[in-house]
Design a protein around this motif. Structure first.
Motif, PDB file in Angstrom:
ATOM      1  N   GLU A  90       8.862   0.002 -12.304  1.00  0.00           N
ATOM      2  CA  GLU A  90      10.316   0.096 -12.439  1.00  0.00           C
ATOM      3  C   GLU A  90      10.729   0.067 -13.907  1.00  0.00           C
ATOM      4  OE1 GLU A  90       8.639  -2.469 -11.593  1.00  0.00           O
ATOM      5  OE2 GLU A  90       9.454  -4.185 -12.681  1.00  0.00           O
ATOM      6  N   ARG A  91       9.783  -0.261 -14.811  1.00  0.00           N
ATOM      7  CA  ARG A  91      10.113  -0.372 -16.225  1.00  0.00           C
ATOM      8  C   ARG A  91       9.590   0.788 -17.066  1.00  0.00           C
ATOM      9  NH1 ARG A  91      14.091  -3.408 -18.373  1.00  0.00           N
ATOM     10  NH2 ARG A  91      14.316  -5.299 -17.144  1.00  0.00           N
ATOM     11  N   ILE A  92       8.701   1.587 -16.491  1.00  0.00           N
ATOM     12  CA  ILE A  92       8.205   2.738 -17.242  1.00  0.00           C
ATOM     13  C   ILE A  92       8.711   3.993 -16.531  1.00  0.00           C
ATOM     14  CG2 ILE A  92       6.153   1.509 -18.066  1.00  0.00           C
ATOM     15  CD1 ILE A  92       4.508   2.880 -15.976  1.00  0.00           C
ATOM     16  N   SER A  93       8.628   5.134 -17.198  1.00  0.00           N
ATOM     17  CA  SER A  93       9.157   6.340 -16.563  1.00  0.00           C
ATOM     18  C   SER A  93       8.143   6.847 -15.531  1.00  0.00           C
ATOM     19  CB  SER A  93       9.426   7.408 -17.613  1.00  0.00           C
ATOM     20  OG  SER A  93       8.214   7.877 -18.155  1.00  0.00           O
ATOM     21  N   PRO A  94       8.632   7.568 -14.506  1.00  0.00           N
ATOM     22  CA  PRO A  94       7.708   8.102 -13.496  1.00  0.00           C
ATOM     23  C   PRO A  94       6.633   8.989 -14.136  1.00  0.00           C
ATOM     24  CG  PRO A  94       9.998   8.558 -12.881  1.00  0.00           C
ATOM     25  CD  PRO A  94      10.031   7.905 -14.222  1.00  0.00           C
TER      26      PRO A  94
ATOM     27  N   ILE B 161       0.932  -7.184  -6.222  1.00  0.00           N
ATOM     28  CA  ILE B 161       0.359  -5.843  -6.249  1.00  0.00           C
ATOM     29  C   ILE B 161      -0.667  -5.629  -5.136  1.00  0.00           C
ATOM     30  CG2 ILE B 161      -1.342  -6.565  -7.970  1.00  0.00           C
ATOM     31  CD1 ILE B 161      -1.126  -3.821  -9.219  1.00  0.00           C
ATOM     32  N   TYR B 162      -1.273  -6.710  -4.636  1.00  0.00           N
ATOM     33  CA  TYR B 162      -2.295  -6.527  -3.607  1.00  0.00           C
ATOM     34  C   TYR B 162      -1.722  -6.490  -2.194  1.00  0.00           C
ATOM     35  CZ  TYR B 162      -5.350  -7.081  -7.494  1.00  0.00           C
ATOM     36  OH  TYR B 162      -5.960  -6.882  -8.713  1.00  0.00           O
ATOM     37  N   ASN B 163      -0.427  -6.659  -2.079  1.00  0.00           N
ATOM     38  CA  ASN B 163       0.183  -6.548  -0.756  1.00  0.00           C
ATOM     39  C   ASN B 163       0.160  -5.087  -0.309  1.00  0.00           C
ATOM     40  OD1 ASN B 163       2.898  -6.093   0.937  1.00  0.00           O
ATOM     41  ND2 ASN B 163       2.102  -8.135   1.267  1.00  0.00           N
ATOM     42  N   SER B 164      -0.078  -4.888   0.999  1.00  0.00           N
ATOM     43  CA  SER B 164      -0.236  -3.506   1.471  1.00  0.00           C
ATOM     44  C   SER B 164       1.025  -2.679   1.227  1.00  0.00           C
ATOM     45  CB  SER B 164      -0.608  -3.499   2.947  1.00  0.00           C
ATOM     46  OG  SER B 164       0.402  -4.132   3.681  1.00  0.00           O
ATOM     47  N   ALA B 165       2.174  -3.324   1.191  1.00  0.00           N
ATOM     48  CA  ALA B 165       3.428  -2.572   1.023  1.00  0.00           C
ATOM     49  C   ALA B 165       3.932  -2.614  -0.411  1.00  0.00           C
ATOM     50  CB  ALA B 165       4.485  -3.126   1.970  1.00  0.00           C
ATOM     51  N   TYR B 166       3.062  -2.941  -1.369  1.00  0.00           N
ATOM     52  CA  TYR B 166       3.527  -3.076  -2.755  1.00  0.00           C
ATOM     53  C   TYR B 166       4.219  -1.813  -3.264  1.00  0.00           C
ATOM     54  CZ  TYR B 166       4.045  -3.973  -7.636  1.00  0.00           C
ATOM     55  OH  TYR B 166       4.611  -4.131  -8.875  1.00  0.00           O
ATOM     56  N   PHE B 167       3.658  -0.683  -2.888  1.00  0.00           N
ATOM     57  CA  PHE B 167       4.283   0.562  -3.342  1.00  0.00           C
ATOM     58  C   PHE B 167       5.758   0.585  -2.945  1.00  0.00           C
ATOM     59  CE2 PHE B 167       6.006   4.605  -2.007  1.00  0.00           C
ATOM     60  CZ  PHE B 167       6.151   5.193  -3.255  1.00  0.00           C
ATOM     61  N   GLU B 168       6.008   0.194  -1.701  1.00  0.00           N
ATOM     62  CA  GLU B 168       7.390   0.219  -1.219  1.00  0.00           C
ATOM     63  C   GLU B 168       8.277  -0.756  -1.998  1.00  0.00           C
ATOM     64  OE1 GLU B 168       8.458   1.084   2.673  1.00  0.00           O
ATOM     65  OE2 GLU B 168       9.501  -0.809   3.003  1.00  0.00           O
ATOM     66  N   HIS B 169       7.750  -1.930  -2.290  1.00  0.00           N
ATOM     67  CA  HIS B 169       8.551  -2.916  -3.020  1.00  0.00           C
ATOM     68  C   HIS B 169       8.956  -2.355  -4.381  1.00  0.00           C
ATOM     69  CE1 HIS B 169       6.046  -6.014  -0.568  1.00  0.00           C
ATOM     70  NE2 HIS B 169       6.853  -5.302   0.189  1.00  0.00           N
ATOM     71  N   SER B 170       7.951  -1.776  -5.059  1.00  0.00           N
ATOM     72  CA  SER B 170       8.203  -1.205  -6.364  1.00  0.00           C
ATOM     73  C   SER B 170       9.182  -0.027  -6.259  1.00  0.00           C
ATOM     74  CB  SER B 170       6.854  -0.770  -6.943  1.00  0.00           C
ATOM     75  OG  SER B 170       7.014   0.156  -7.966  1.00  0.00           O
ATOM     76  N   PHE B 171       8.986   0.786  -5.236  1.00  0.00           N
ATOM     77  CA  PHE B 171       9.853   1.944  -5.007  1.00  0.00           C
ATOM     78  C   PHE B 171      11.312   1.497  -4.824  1.00  0.00           C
ATOM     79  CE2 PHE B 171      12.111   4.821  -2.252  1.00  0.00           C
ATOM     80  CZ  PHE B 171      11.733   6.080  -2.669  1.00  0.00           C
TER      81      PHE B 171
END
Lengths: 488, 325
Positions: B103-107, A236-246
């Motif tokens: 990815e496991r909860i809704s937006p 989660i602390y990686n700068s690109a975490y949002f992208e990974h999750s996305f």
């Protein structure tokens, strides 16, 4: 000759190649609809919509992390509302060039990690390949699924003052930014719902599906019809975490951290509430060095002990494969046109920026004599760091680079300063020209697939040529038009 | 589901519930203290120390503040970043956990958590607390209700959903038992028999903290008596903030996660939750009070911790053992 309207009144091209305007000030035909729309809206409304778009990014958490304090502050990526437009014919020729380039780079990696014909035939000096930081001699002789090395590539393109598109660098390890491309499009659709059909902009939404198809395609043959694909993030602390999750969300796969995985009997498993589950394909967003503490950095807490063993035995596939960094090395870059000729017997369709290697005596002398006019880059750094822009540098900075070049000639390259093309951008209360580049996203699986457009990065600081988000860069939506322009 | 994801979902849910509970207790206590201001000879500050006691946080609090007053307790319980249980910490932790499981909860769930997090971190939050504290606490509590409603209506009702329920009811059961414990001691000095004189206003405040005042009145016809309040908050089967309701709900959630039938157990967590559930079910308030309410509530809190730990080892400590290669 067209005239510049209210919103664009007083807009100065200052001698740069402008994406929206011809040098005589008339609007380029593929920008006409956009120009009319913005001109009618007026600056106040444009700014209001711009604020609405940024608010939406904040609420949805479309952010990247800056490490200025312990907490790691989240920021939204600055987003400029005026899109960059690429006409269909131009895009088609860019696309052909990128397909050619990625095919050649994959053949190069296959060769480098097997027979090394290109070295034996003296096209590239051995030393330059062996000396590349991301070259992995321990993987020579290891086969990879379908012989594809770089599955996901983000090559940075720029346009020079003559209007030619050139490749500035190839990112063949973990190119980032694709989520901003997709989120920018969502934001633009909300803010300008009518513009898209009017302009027949080619969609990009299918990226997640294409990526998943590719990852399933490279699954080990033994994993059956329904391979388990995961995305491996540093956390989660990686700068690109949002992208990974996305990306995990757009593919519908698990996003895992190193601690969620373990290797037993040379097979990779993830820890689930129902017990261990076998993993077949890992889209890793972790650099080679951190993948497996048994093989690379011993202090890596991000990786998975034993992962490389499982990979060597073909029990798990990695995207991208290990060791692709030798292909996007800044020194090897100079040889890409030669690589294309060598493996494909074709002339390169996309040009390179002229590059001098301080490794060669004659070129080093040229660099040292002309350093004030050149951009000097360290082959081992990225993100706009380890770089000297001669004309903007102080005497001390220049001297520091001179010494470094002499001390470590393998490490440095130099290029002429390219005056990147500019495009109107919203800068406070005025619209001014800002320099841009373009990072298209290229997927090589069963076939090569390129998202129409890519991420346009813009150097929002006045006069700046550095588009990286860590250095004051922002992004724009990028439109590839489906309609064919009439020549005027 | 990944073990780490289950754990994060569980904590996300607990922290949201905790933030709501804090907002509730601060709100009711503030209103109560306001009444004290107009009662002659009453000191409004004397109502603030028990809030800190409820959370068993006296030591850390008194390191920072000399005395408990509305100002110091608000600061500590709402905005103190170094207090892991402050509302701001709870919402930050909830969001941090949510961020790892997007990815496991809704937006919509994510946006709701993010919204309330951005609010508590904004200047608006402090301004609102000053100008309209009631509105402030309501905003926090409604943020949690909205999250729960959004969860129920947008999330796939599978394993993740049940871990959310499990976390919520562990937190709620624990909270109701704490607040009852502290109030009971405060209001019923030792030695006083059941039925003695009590300050009904305080008991009404306690019920209001748990959104229970009107529900209580309908069942007990308005008579506010401490043992009846205790009975209601511990043993009522249908009131969603009672301890029995919380334990029954978390027991159901655990059974849904494992797929095992009600009334049996397939792992240690279920054995513990089931036995606590039926223990409560067959308990009577007279007996509880005779044997000591404090001891009883203490036991409940310990058993809830045991259940949470057992669930953690069943679902989140999946080791290398048992993997087939």
């Amino acid at each position: 000759m067209g005239s510049v309207g209210r919103v664009f009144e007083g807009y100065q091209q200052e001698g740069y190649y402008d994406e929206m305007f011809e040098s005589d000030g008339s609007v380029r035909p593929h920008y006409q609809t956009l120009f009319d729309t913005f001109d009618t809206l007026g600056l106040a409304e444009i700014k209001r919509r711009s604020a609405a778009a940024e608010q939406a990014f904040l609420q949805q958490g479309v952010t990247f992390t800056v490490y200025s304090d312990d907490r790691g502050t989240e920021r939204i990526m600055p987003f400029d509302l005026i899109p960059r437009v690429i006409p269909r014919r131009e895009w088609e020729s860019i696309e052909r060039g990128l397909v050619q380039r990625i095919n050649a780079l994959n053949l190069f990696l296959q060769d480098i990690y097997h027979e090394q014909r290109i070295l034996k035939e003296g096209i590239i000096p051995n030393e330059l390949v062996y000396g590349a930081v991301h070259y992995r001699p321990e993987f020579v002789g290891i086969d990879v699924p379908k012989n594809i090395y770089i599955h996901i590539c983000g090559s940075d393109l720029i346009r020079d003052s003559n209007g030619n598109i050139l490749v500035l660098e190839d990112n063949g390890r973990c190119p980032s930014g694709v989520s901003y491309m997709l989120e920018n499009r969502q934001a633009m659709k909300r803010v300008f719902p009518n513009l898209f059909s009017k302009n027949r902009v080619r969609p990009v939404d299918h990226y997640g599906q294409e990526l998943l198809n590719l990852l399933r395609f490279i699954a080990p043959p033994r994993s059956g019809d329904n391979p388990t694909v995961v995305l491996l993030t540093p956390g989660i602390y990686n700068s690109a975490y949002f992208e990974h999750s996305f990306l995990a969300r757009s593919m519908g796969v698990e996003i895992v951290e190193g601690r969620d995985l373990f290797v037993q009997g040379d097979v990779v498993f993830m820890r689930t509430t129902k017990g261990p589950k076998k993993v077949d394909v890992i889209y890793r967003r972790i650099d080679d060095d951190f993948l497996d503490p048994e093989v690379f950095r011993k202090d890596s807490l991000l990786g998975v002990p034993g992962l490389v063993r499982a990979y060597r035995l073909g029990n798990v596939s990695l995207a991208n494969t290990i060791g692709t960094g030798v292909a996007d090395d800044k020194v090897i870059y100079k040889f890409v046109p030669a690589i294309i000729r060598f493996y494909l017997s074709e002339e390169p369709l996309l040009g390179n920026v002229e590059t001098y290697l301080s490794y060669f005596d004659s070129e080093r002398n040229y660099i040292l004599e002309n350093i004030e006019h050149l951009v000097v880059k360290s082959a081992n750094e990225s993100g706009g760091y380890g770089m000297l822009i001669g004309p903007q540098a102080t005497k001390e900075q220049i001297e520091k680079f001179r010494q470094a070049i002499k001390a470590r000639p393998r490490e440095y390259i130099a290029q002429p300063v390219i005056s990147l093309s500019r495009i109107p951008s919203i800068c406070g209360d005025v619209i001014e020209g800002r320099h841009i580049d373009l990072r298209p996203y290229i997927l090589s699986g069963e076939h090569v697939s390129i998202m129409p457009g890519g991420l346009t990065r813009v150097a929002l600081r006045k006069g700046s040529l550095v588009v990286n988000s860590s250095q004051g860069g922002g992004t724009k939506d990028t439109w590839v038009l489906d309609r064919v322009e009439n020549n005027h | 589901m990944l073990s780490r994801v289950a754990d994060s979902i569980y904590w996300m849910s607990r922290y949201i519930e905790r933030a709501e509970n804090n907002a509730r207790i601060l709100n009711v206590n503030m209103q109560f203290a306001l009444d004290a201001e107009i009662r002659e000879g009453d000191d409004p500050d004397r109502y603030w120390a028990p809030v800190i006691n409820t959370l068993e946080d006296q030591e850390r609090f008194f390191k920072k503040h000399d005395r408990a007053s509305q100002m110091t307790v608000f600061e500590y319980m709402i905005f103190a970043e170094d207090n892991p249980n402050s509302i701001i910490s709870c919402l930050s932790n909830a969001r941090e956990n949510a961020r790892t499981v997007r990815e496991r909860i809704s937006p919509e769930m994510w946006e709701q958590i993010n919204k309330i997090y951005l609010f508590i971190r904004s200047n608006d939050a402090r301004a609102m607390l000053e100008a309209n504290p009631y509105g402030f606490f309501r905003t926090i509590a409604e943020g949690s209700y909205l999250f729960q409603g959004i969860t129920q209506n947008t999330m796939v009702q599978g394993e993740g959903y049940d871990f959310i329920r499990f976390g919520k009811f562990i937190e709620r059961g624990d909270y109701t038992s704490r607040i009852l414990d502290v109030k009971y001691h405060l209001l019923l000095p030792s030695g006083e028999s059941v039925g003695g004189t009590v300050d009904t206003l305080q008991w009404m405040a306690l019920l209001r903290t748990c959104s229970a005042l009107e529900a209580y009145r309908q069942i007990y016809f308005g008579q506010i008596a401490p043992w009846k309040v205790a009975e209601f908050l511990i043993l009522n089967e249908n009131f969603p903030r009672s301890i029995l309701f919380s334990v029954a709900s978390l027991d159901d959630a655990l059974h849904k996660i494992s797929g095992g039938g009600a009334g049996r157990f397939s792992n240690e967590a279920e054995r513990l939750s089931g036995s606590l559930r039926y223990f409560l079910f067959y308990s009577q308030i007279d007996q509880i009070i005779r044997n000591g309410l404090h001891e009883f509530l203490d036991q409940i809190q310990l058993r809830l911790i045991e259940i949470a730990e057992a669930a953690h080892s069943v679902y989140c400590r999946v080791g290398d053992v048992g993997a087939s290669s």
